[in-house]
Scaffold this motif. Structure first.
Motif, PDB file in Angstrom:
ATOM      1  N   SER A  74      42.508  31.361  60.710  1.00  0.00           N
ATOM      2  CA  SER A  74      41.944  31.880  59.497  1.00  0.00           C
ATOM      3  C   SER A  74      40.041  30.113  59.454  1.00  0.00           C
ATOM      4  N   GLY A  76      36.964  28.890  57.333  1.00  0.00           N
ATOM      5  CA  GLY A  76      36.199  29.027  56.202  1.00  0.00           C
ATOM      6  C   GLY A  76      35.301  27.748  56.539  1.00  0.00           C
ATOM      7  N   ASN A  91      38.343  27.778  51.898  1.00  0.00           N
ATOM      8  CA  ASN A  91      38.166  29.133  52.164  1.00  0.00           C
ATOM      9  C   ASN A  91      37.027  30.581  52.151  1.00  0.00           C
ATOM     10  N   GLU A  97      39.659  24.011  49.182  1.00  0.00           N
ATOM     11  CA  GLU A  97      41.813  23.929  50.045  1.00  0.00           C
ATOM     12  C   GLU A  97      41.497  21.795  50.014  1.00  0.00           C
ATOM     13  N   THR A 114      44.103  22.730  46.266  1.00  0.00           N
ATOM     14  CA  THR A 114      43.372  23.654  45.864  1.00  0.00           C
ATOM     15  C   THR A 114      42.190  23.549  45.199  1.00  0.00           C
TER      16      THR A 114
END
Length: 132
Positions: A74, A76, A91, A97, A114
């Motif tokens: 993933s 970001g 993200n 994050e 978060t």
């Protein structure tokens, strides 16, 4: 007039030195990192995160990063906060994050959360990374 010019030049010199030092510090971030150990409530937990390919981060010069987690990737973006001397990463949806709170050529410390500051219970977990 000369005094004002000297003050201006001195200020520019100081700012360039500060910027240079900060960018030097961030430039050591540009590599792939793997978990060394996890710290929970100031206690070292070496057994956590030892699986090969688990939660590895690669920070790139273009202010992007990739997380490799057991075969999945993933991406970001990251941003350096000059005042805090920390790197915030978010993200693809723009949600923070976590942040990297310590950066050296041999180690980074990452705090995943978060919402920085809104979930202090998550900020007691620190991931210590070393270069892969």
């Amino acid at each position: 007039m000369k005094t004002n010019l000297l003050i201006l030049l001195f200020t520019i010199f100081l700012l360039s030195c500060m910027t240079s030092k900060n960018s030097e510090n961030v430039s050591v971030l540009f590599k792939r990192w793997k978990i060394d150990y996890v710290e929970l409530n100031n206690q070292k937990m070496e057994e956590f995160g030892k699986e090969e390919g688990s939660m590895e981060y690669e920070f790139k010069k273009d202010n992007t990063y990739t997380v490799y987690d057991n075969g999945t990737e993933s991406n970001g973006k990251w941003e350096f906060n000059v005042e805090e001397k920390s790197v915030y990463f978010q993200n693809p949806y723009g949600e923070i994050e976590g942040k990297v709170t310590a950066i050296s050529k041999d180690k980074i410390i990452l705090i995943p959360t978060t919402k920085i500051g809104k979930h202090p219970e998550l900020e007691i977990v620190k991931f210590h990374y070393k270069p892969k």
